[in-house]
Write a protein that holds these residues in place. Structure first.
Motif, mmCIF file in Angstrom:
data_model
loop_
_atom_site.group_PDB
_atom_site.id
_atom_site.type_symbol
_atom_site.label_atom_id
_atom_site.label_comp_id
_atom_site.label_asym_id
_atom_site.label_seq_id
_atom_site.Cartn_x
_atom_site.Cartn_y
_atom_site.Cartn_z
ATOM 1 N N MET A 52 1.380 -1.519 -0.059
ATOM 2 C CA MET A 52 -0.113 0.080 0.092
ATOM 3 C C MET A 52 0.557 0.893 0.320
ATOM 4 O O MET A 52 1.868 1.175 0.762
ATOM 5 C CB MET A 52 -0.788 0.257 1.668
ATOM 6 C CG MET A 52 -1.694 -1.060 1.150
ATOM 7 S SD MET A 52 -3.462 -0.825 0.547
ATOM 8 C CE MET A 52 -3.709 -2.251 1.173
ATOM 9 N N PRO A 54 0.930 6.489 -0.084
ATOM 10 C CA PRO A 54 0.356 7.199 0.809
ATOM 11 C C PRO A 54 -1.084 7.331 -0.046
ATOM 12 O O PRO A 54 -0.322 7.792 -1.763
ATOM 13 C CB PRO A 54 1.263 8.138 1.104
ATOM 14 C CG PRO A 54 2.353 7.663 0.101
ATOM 15 C CD PRO A 54 2.022 6.150 -0.166
ATOM 16 N N ALA A 55 -1.798 7.953 0.377
ATOM 17 C CA ALA A 55 -2.662 9.206 -0.109
ATOM 18 C C ALA A 55 -2.575 10.205 -0.685
ATOM 19 O O ALA A 55 -1.693 10.529 0.582
ATOM 20 C CB ALA A 55 -3.724 9.099 0.289
ATOM 21 N N THR A 57 -2.399 14.239 0.515
ATOM 22 C CA THR A 57 -2.004 15.144 1.219
ATOM 23 C C THR A 57 -2.024 16.111 1.219
ATOM 24 O O THR A 57 -3.187 17.501 1.792
ATOM 25 C CB THR A 57 -1.870 14.922 2.692
ATOM 26 O OG1 THR A 57 -0.202 15.375 2.555
ATOM 27 C CG2 THR A 57 -1.126 13.632 3.346
ATOM 28 N N SER A 78 -0.489 6.977 6.234
ATOM 29 C CA SER A 78 -1.751 7.472 5.860
ATOM 30 C C SER A 78 -1.880 5.863 4.996
ATOM 31 O O SER A 78 -2.277 5.631 4.790
ATOM 32 C CB SER A 78 -1.699 8.430 3.682
ATOM 33 O OG SER A 78 -2.164 8.181 3.215
ATOM 34 N N VAL A 79 -0.336 5.571 5.265
ATOM 35 C CA VAL A 79 -0.485 4.362 4.178
ATOM 36 C C VAL A 79 -1.204 3.164 5.537
ATOM 37 O O VAL A 79 -1.892 2.342 4.966
ATOM 38 C CB VAL A 79 1.795 3.426 4.097
ATOM 39 C CG1 VAL A 79 1.170 1.894 3.871
ATOM 40 C CG2 VAL A 79 1.908 4.111 2.707
ATOM 41 N N SER A 81 -2.808 3.441 7.516
ATOM 42 C CA SER A 81 -5.021 4.038 7.229
ATOM 43 C C SER A 81 -5.446 2.889 6.284
ATOM 44 O O SER A 81 -6.547 2.679 6.612
ATOM 45 C CB SER A 81 -4.794 4.982 7.441
ATOM 46 O OG SER A 81 -6.327 5.673 7.057
ATOM 47 N N ARG A 82 -4.569 3.332 5.245
ATOM 48 C CA ARG A 82 -5.182 2.117 4.141
ATOM 49 C C ARG A 82 -4.873 0.757 4.278
ATOM 50 O O ARG A 82 -6.246 0.260 3.728
ATOM 51 C CB ARG A 82 -4.799 3.030 2.801
ATOM 52 C CG ARG A 82 -4.573 4.731 2.336
ATOM 53 C CD ARG A 82 -3.509 5.057 1.492
ATOM 54 N NE ARG A 82 -4.563 4.823 0.383
ATOM 55 C CZ ARG A 82 -4.742 4.964 -0.903
ATOM 56 N NH1 ARG A 82 -3.073 5.730 -1.701
ATOM 57 N NH2 ARG A 82 -5.346 5.327 -1.964
ATOM 58 N N ALA A 85 -8.344 0.234 6.953
ATOM 59 C CA ALA A 85 -9.150 -0.354 6.182
ATOM 60 C C ALA A 85 -9.177 -1.179 5.263
ATOM 61 O O ALA A 85 -10.066 -1.826 5.050
ATOM 62 C CB ALA A 85 -9.656 1.210 5.188
ATOM 63 N N SER A 86 -8.385 -1.844 4.326
ATOM 64 C CA SER A 86 -8.291 -2.786 3.177
ATOM 65 C C SER A 86 -8.585 -3.958 4.575
ATOM 66 O O SER A 86 -9.341 -5.407 3.903
ATOM 67 C CB SER A 86 -6.846 -2.902 2.817
ATOM 68 O OG SER A 86 -6.889 -3.890 2.415
ATOM 69 N N GLU A 154 6.070 2.185 1.218
ATOM 70 C CA GLU A 154 4.991 0.936 0.606
ATOM 71 C C GLU A 154 5.615 0.390 1.685
ATOM 72 O O GLU A 154 6.097 -0.139 2.101
ATOM 73 C CB GLU A 154 5.476 0.692 -0.537
ATOM 74 C CG GLU A 154 4.909 -0.410 -0.944
ATOM 75 C CD GLU A 154 5.253 -0.518 -2.352
ATOM 76 O OE1 GLU A 154 4.128 -1.488 -2.959
ATOM 77 O OE2 GLU A 154 5.374 0.316 -3.011
#
Length: 162
Positions: A52, A54-55, A57, A78-79, A81-82, A85-86, A154
């Motif tokens: 994953m 980052p998104a 920002t 961010s990573v 958090s993703r 969620a996954s 990543e």
């Protein structure tokens, strides 16, 4: 009596593996927030989560720039958090993570060296806390680059479903 003990031992050995717990071994004498080793019981389902990244920002920053994604700490948060969620989408959580591989790009603002402290600042908000004490076995390495020039982080994880 011996026959009863033998029967009990046989039944315990045949108990469903899913009832067994993941064992996380801490490094003796260390408070560093990773597991030295993790034992996964037979019968547990291993879930490998793709790397994953980052998104964005800052949508106003130049596309694919470091400014668009933030520093290592921001990108790590961010990573994670993703990843969270996954995992949640498939009925798992960060507490189910048993292995983590982290790829950090050298930060131009740090002379091309990875910002390990920035990574750790975000990591320790999610792992080894009172609410989520489970620690994964983990590797962190500096890499020459990732697909997007704005990415510094990543992370891929392996989780276990019990």
């Amino acid at each position: 009596m011996i026959r009863s003990a033998l029967l009990a031992a046989t039944l315990l050995a045949a108990a469903p593996a899913a009832a067994q717990e993941v064992v996380r071994h801490r490094t003796p004498g260390s408070t560093f927030p990773i597991a030295m080793a993790v034992e996964v019981p037979a019968g547990a389902t291993t879930v490998m989560v793709s790397g994953m990244v980052p998104a964005v920002t800052d949508a106003n920053a130049p596309r694919n720039s470091l400014a668009a994604f933030g520093d290592t700490r921001t990108q790590t948060a961010s990573v994670l958090s993703r990843i969270e969620a996954s995992l949640k989408s498939i009925g798992l959580s960060l507490g189910d993570v048993v292995r983590m591989q982290v790829f950090l790009v050298g930060d131009p603002g740090r002379g091309g060296r990875m910002d390990f402290d920035g990574f750790m600042a975000a990591y320790t908000e999610q792992f080894g806390t009172q609410t989520q004490p489970n620690l994964p076995a983990r590797s962190v390495m500096q890499v020459a680059g990732l697909v997007n020039p704005g990415w510094l982080v990543e992370i891929e994880v392996t989780a276990v479903r019990r």
